[in-house]
Design a protein around this motif. Structure first.
Motif, mmCIF file in Angstrom:
data_model
loop_
_atom_site.group_PDB
_atom_site.id
_atom_site.type_symbol
_atom_site.label_atom_id
_atom_site.label_comp_id
_atom_site.label_asym_id
_atom_site.label_seq_id
_atom_site.Cartn_x
_atom_site.Cartn_y
_atom_site.Cartn_z
ATOM 1 N N ASN A 139 0.848 -1.191 0.000
ATOM 2 C CA ASN A 139 0.000 0.000 0.000
ATOM 3 C C ASN A 139 0.882 1.239 0.000
ATOM 4 O OD1 ASN A 139 -2.152 -1.771 0.300
ATOM 5 N ND2 ASN A 139 -2.327 -1.445 2.500
ATOM 6 N N LYS A 154 -3.395 11.037 -1.154
ATOM 7 C CA LYS A 154 -3.959 9.934 -1.922
ATOM 8 C C LYS A 154 -3.479 8.638 -1.277
ATOM 9 C CE LYS A 154 -4.203 8.117 -6.612
ATOM 10 N NZ LYS A 154 -3.728 8.299 -7.991
ATOM 11 N N GLN A 156 -3.512 4.549 -1.604
ATOM 12 C CA GLN A 156 -3.794 3.393 -2.450
ATOM 13 C C GLN A 156 -3.598 2.140 -1.619
ATOM 14 O OE1 GLN A 156 -2.628 3.460 -6.455
ATOM 15 N NE2 GLN A 156 -2.817 1.271 -6.723
ATOM 16 N N ILE A 161 -8.852 2.851 -3.479
ATOM 17 C CA ILE A 161 -8.103 4.090 -3.597
ATOM 18 C C ILE A 161 -9.006 5.176 -3.024
ATOM 19 C CG2 ILE A 161 -7.113 5.806 -5.156
ATOM 20 C CD1 ILE A 161 -6.531 3.539 -7.119
ATOM 21 N N GLU A 163 -9.005 9.469 -1.310
ATOM 22 C CA GLU A 163 -8.291 10.725 -1.202
ATOM 23 C C GLU A 163 -8.827 11.538 -0.041
ATOM 24 O OE1 GLU A 163 -8.661 12.846 -4.896
ATOM 25 O OE2 GLU A 163 -7.030 11.698 -5.803
#
Length: 168
Positions: A139, A154, A156, A161, A163
């Motif tokens: 990650n 952000k 991931q 995903i 934000e």
């Protein structure tokens, strides 16, 4: 933001008093993956003369506590208190942790301390201008700044995903 939808809120505070800084992050996320999920988080960090002297992390998912940890700088070393168990952390002075990235662009930092992992994570400049941290599990987080102020993070994860968009 997740899939273009607002799924929560986040409050950031920094209080400076002389050579001491107190940082605070409180957030709540409500979404639905396979079932409804509510995550509440509270993180604090205290820095004195540029050195982390205390941090705490609390995370609750759907009403169940799944993280409750403190780190203290005691007698020239860090001590971790988690689940009523104390352990020593052998590491150099911590001058940048994940929470501090919300308040200061890490222009010269090569690594950042991650309380969850209990280790330093390398920081690299991303092609899109952000600062990227890749965690051992694959990650990563990428922090974006405008005029030295964090405006977006952000995240991931292998399953999603998301934000964080910071409005001042």
């Amino acid at each position: 933001m997740f899939s273009g939808n607002d799924i929560g809120w986040l409050r950031l505070e920094k209080n400076d008093n002389g050579n001491k800084s107190d940082l605070l992050l409180i957030s709540e996320i409500k979404t639905r993956l396979l079932f409804p999920i509510r995550v509440f988080s509270k993180e604090t960090s205290t820095y004195e003369n540029g050195k982390l002297i205390y941090s705490s992390q609390f995370r609750e998912t759907n009403g169940k506590t799944n993280l409750n940890k403190e780190i203290r700088f005691v007698e020239n070393e860090y001590e971790i208190l988690e689940n009523d168990k104390k352990t020593k952390l052998s590491c150099p002075k911590i001058d940048t942790n994940l929470l501090s990235l919300f308040f200061q662009e890490p222009k010269n930092a090569e690594e950042v301390y991650c309380e969850n992992q209990q280790r330093f994570i390398k920081l690299s400049k991303a092609d899109d201008g952000g600062y990227r941290m890749k965690f051992p599990n694959g990650n990563y987080n990428c922090y974006y700044y405008k005029e030295g102020i964090c405006v977006k993070v952000k995240m991931q994860h292998k399953f999603y995903i998301a934000e964080i968009i910071i409005k001042y």
